[in-house]
Design an enzyme around this catalytic site. Structure first.
Site, short mmCIF file in Angstrom:
data_model
loop_
_atom_site.label_atom_id
_atom_site.label_comp_id
_atom_site.label_asym_id
_atom_site.label_seq_id
_atom_site.Cartn_x
_atom_site.Cartn_y
_atom_site.Cartn_z
N PHE A 75 0.71 2.66 9.86
CA PHE A 75 -0.56 2.54 9.15
C PHE A 75 -0.68 1.13 8.56
O PHE A 75 0.28 0.39 8.52
CB PHE A 75 -0.70 3.60 8.04
CG PHE A 75 0.39 3.58 6.99
CD1 PHE A 75 0.27 2.80 5.86
CD2 PHE A 75 1.55 4.34 7.15
CE1 PHE A 75 1.27 2.79 4.89
CE2 PHE A 75 2.54 4.34 6.19
CZ PHE A 75 2.41 3.56 5.06
N TYR A 98 9.98 -6.78 0.73
CA TYR A 98 9.42 -5.80 -0.19
C TYR A 98 10.39 -5.25 -1.22
O TYR A 98 9.97 -4.61 -2.18
CB TYR A 98 8.76 -4.68 0.60
CG TYR A 98 7.54 -5.18 1.35
CD1 TYR A 98 6.35 -5.41 0.69
CD2 TYR A 98 7.61 -5.49 2.70
CE1 TYR A 98 5.24 -5.92 1.35
CE2 TYR A 98 6.50 -6.00 3.38
CZ TYR A 98 5.32 -6.21 2.70
OH TYR A 98 4.22 -6.72 3.35
#
Length: 414
Positions: free
Chosen positions: A414, A125
């Site tokens: 999450f 990322y």
């Protein structure tokens, strides 16, 4: 390429979910009707996308609105990225780059200040402008060595700890969490759907929610100040217990409540070991024990990654312990958050505006992400070649302004 990247319609959800499960190496056959209906009721079709090739989903990507607590207790709107997979049959074809570009561009247009994610793999990322903003640590507690008073019978702060059922947790937990996250940079909000899943109201495959115990700590006045959720195994050898308690969640709004909950967990009969779950990297846990060495670190890793989308808004949202000014040159290859900014900050507040003044620190957007919540040091990043000091003393100024006494922490996946 002939591969279509598009949003997901209602009829696509079962096959999209199977592709997501396969990407996470989870058996796709375990998707239940309840899980599919739960997803249908809690997804935004405009923010759920994937790659579709020859009648099959081969990549998945989803985002949802989130509130991220920053230094000082305010929160900023975030674009929470999750469910990111690419099928092993379709790697290295730019599918993630296409989906990420779509999502970040939409988040910028919506006015989100930042994007967030929990990185399953570290190398991926950074190339999209994300940087690790919080870390987590997990401990293994050897209860026999914890050196706690064996006569301990309850909290020593005048409060009490009681078991709670799932309905009580759903009633008490959200307000308790909101008080907790207001004082914890890096924490995020939790939806009603999250509490439903956490307490087993929505049965999901491979999910231990219904096998969990919940306890609530209340102060002498009756205010809920802490919540712990845990599981226990049932292992005996030679008629002696060898059990491990695994903590799925422990939230406390005061140090006294936190200490009381850990001491409760260490006093459970037949429990020889405790796995703490992910905690903050500077958690007080070891020092709640009589012998801090009884808590041994078994995992320490990056956790929440953030991708700045609006540098002035982010810098104006947080607080600062001292007064000072700094000119930052933030480089962003995606042209979403870059520019030269003058930060003028102090205990009373901050302003951040674009400026033509000469840069004092130059850094890419991912390095800024690592600095923003106060966890990283500008001097450390400079030593790694990720920050350039253009004015002598600018690194020291940045660390005085941005670094925090306690490290940020995000407790929630999450």
């Amino acid at each position: 390429m002939g591969i279509e990247v598009r949003t997901v319609g209602d009829a696509d959800i079962p096959d999209w979910m199977r592709a997501m499960k396969a990407g996470f190496l989870l058996p796709p056959s375990e998707i239940s009707d309840e899980e599919i209906e739960h997803r249908r009721g809690h997804y935004d079709p405009d923010r759920t996308q994937g790659a579709y090739d020859n009648g099959r989903w081969v990549a998945t990507f989803r985002s949802f609105p989130q509130e991220l607590t920053v230094v000082g207790g305010a929160w900023v709107p975030a674009d929470a990225v999750t469910s990111v997979t690419v099928s092993p049959t379709h790697r290295r074809r730019g599918l993630l780059s296409r989906m990420m570009a779509n999502d970040l561009r939409a988040a910028k247009e919506r006015g989100d200040a930042v994007a967030t994610l929990i990185a399953a793999e570290c190398p991926i990322y950074g190339r999209y402008g994300f940087g690790p903003a919080t870390w987590c640590t997990e401990w293994h507690i050897d209860v026999a060595r914890a050196a706690l008073d064996p006569r301990h019978a309850g909290p020593d702060d005048g409060g009490r700890i009681d078991f709670a059922d799932a309905a009580e947790v759903r009633e008490t937990g959200p307000a308790l969490h909101d008080r907790f996250r207001a004082g914890q940079p890096g924490a995020i909000d939790l939806s009603g759907a999250w509490w439903q899943t956490h307490t087993g109201a929505v049965p999901l495959p491979r999910h231990p929610a219904r096998d969990r115990f919940h306890v609530i700590h209340r102060s002498a006045s009756g205010e809920a100040q802490g919540l712990a959720t845990y599981r226990a195994d049932d292992v005996w050898e030679h008629k002696l217990p060898q059990n491990t308690v695994t903590v799925d969640r422990l939230t406390a709004t005061t140090p006294a409540a936190e200490r009381a909950l850990w001491r409760f967990l260490c006093s459970i009969d037949w429990a020889l070991h405790i796995r703490t779950g992910t905690r903050g990297p500077d958690d007080l846990l070891p020092y709640h024990l009589g012998d801090p060495r009884a808590a041994r670190i078994v995992q320490h890793a990056d956790y929440l990654w953030i991708r700045p989308l609006d540098v002035p808004r982010l810098l104006e949202a947080r607080t600062y312990p001292v007064s000072g000014s700094l000119v930052l040159e933030v480089r962003d290859g995606a042209e979403l958050a870059g520019g030269r900014f003058l930060l003028e900050a102090g205990p009373a507040g901050a302003t951040c505006t674009r400026t033509g003044r000469s840069a004092e620190l130059t850094l890419d957007v991912g390095a800024f992400a690592a600095l923003y919540l106060g966890d990283e040091s500008a001097a450390r990043l400079a030593a790694l070649g990720r920050v350039d000091e253009e004015r002598p003393g600018a690194l020291a100024t940045a660390d005085l302004l941005l670094h925090t006494a306690r490290r940020p922490w995000c407790p929630d996946l999450f």
